[in-house]
Structure formats: C-alpha cells, structure tokens
Design a protein around this motif. Structure first.
Motif, PDB file in Angstrom:
ATOM      1  N   LYS A  67       0.630  -0.845   0.073  1.00  0.00           N
ATOM      2  CA  LYS A  67      -0.039  -0.363   0.092  1.00  0.00           C
ATOM      3  C   LYS A  67       1.014   1.389  -0.049  1.00  0.00           C
ATOM      4  N   GLN A  68       1.823   1.342   1.137  1.00  0.00           N
ATOM      5  CA  GLN A  68       2.933   2.515   0.720  1.00  0.00           C
ATOM      6  C   GLN A  68       3.395   2.174  -0.496  1.00  0.00           C
ATOM      7  N   GLU A  70       2.540   1.915  -3.686  1.00  0.00           N
ATOM      8  CA  GLU A  70       1.342   2.347  -4.052  1.00  0.00           C
ATOM      9  C   GLU A  70       1.230   3.638  -4.306  1.00  0.00           C
ATOM     10  N   SER A  71       1.088   4.121  -2.735  1.00  0.00           N
ATOM     11  CA  SER A  71       0.419   5.387  -2.404  1.00  0.00           C
ATOM     12  C   SER A  71       1.993   6.775  -3.389  1.00  0.00           C
ATOM     13  N   ASP A  72       2.625   5.278  -3.252  1.00  0.00           N
ATOM     14  CA  ASP A  72       3.694   6.698  -3.500  1.00  0.00           C
ATOM     15  C   ASP A  72       4.638   6.770  -4.530  1.00  0.00           C
TER      16      ASP A  72
END
Length: 128
Positions: A67-68, A70-72
């Motif tokens: 998730k991190q 992907e968010s980056d």
C-alpha cells in the motif's frame, strides 16, 4: 539540481529531507520494500506469488508495504474483476522501473556481503 546536505533541505509534500539519500530511503527503506521491488523486476506478480517469495514476512507487513509503495507511485495495483475469482496484480510503475539499476546494485552488494559472512538457512528449517 545538486543540493548541499549541510546547509540546504529538500521539501517534498510538506516533508523536509536533509539529504537526497534520505529521500531515497523514505521511498524504499525498511526491511521489505526493496525485497518486494526486487521480486517485481521480472514482471507483475499476484499477492500470493509475492508472499511465497518472502515466506518470513507477515501478511500484514506485506500488505502495508504494498500500500505504501502504491501510494508513493512506485507500484501499480491492478484489480481484475471480469470473472471470479477476483485477481489482483502488482507491478512496477515507470517511476518504479527507474529503481531497477539501484535495486540490482543493492542486491549485488548484499550478495558480496552474504558470500563473506552469511550462513545459508533453508526456509523449511525455520518453519519446523
């Protein structure tokens, strides 16, 4: 743009960085992010495929790290809903692909250290 790490700062999304290396480590630092990215170099992988390549990571940690990433903007998450069962694949974005030379250098350096200092342990021996 080259910045002096002793007298200037980088600012990205309201976060201050004292040096360009701290930016890099914010994006890929930690125990599992580089491992996840390294396994995505060869192409898209489903969650379970990634989990199998990293048997000692917890599901929660793998999920949070994905998730991190992907968010980056480093990893793309693609959901296929055309027919059951639901399928989710993770792949490198263009931004993530730009990390491949760095990831390969990190792996090469780690291999040299492992050759000098590591003892090989089989995964199945840990699970017993």
């Amino acid at each position: 743009m080259k910045i002096k790490c002793d007298s200037e700062l980088f600012k990205i999304n309201e976060k201050l960085y004292p040096c360009s290396t701290s930016i890099t480590m914010d994006y890929i630092g930690g125990k599992w992010k580089t491992v996840i990215l390294y396994h995505l170099i060869d192409g898209p992988k489903r969650y379970n495929e990634l989990k199998k390549t990293m048997p000692v990571v917890t599901e929660r940690t793998l999920s949070l790290q994905l998730k991190q990433l992907e968010s980056d903007g480093i990893v793309n998450r693609k959901v296929y809903t055309t027919k059951p069962p639901l399928k989710v694949e993770y792949s490198l974005t263009d931004f993530g692909i730009s990390l491949i030379p760095l990831l390969k250098n990190i792996a090469e350096w780690g291999n040299k250290i492992a050759e000098q200092k590591a003892k090989i342990i089989k995964v199945e021996d840990i699970k017993k």
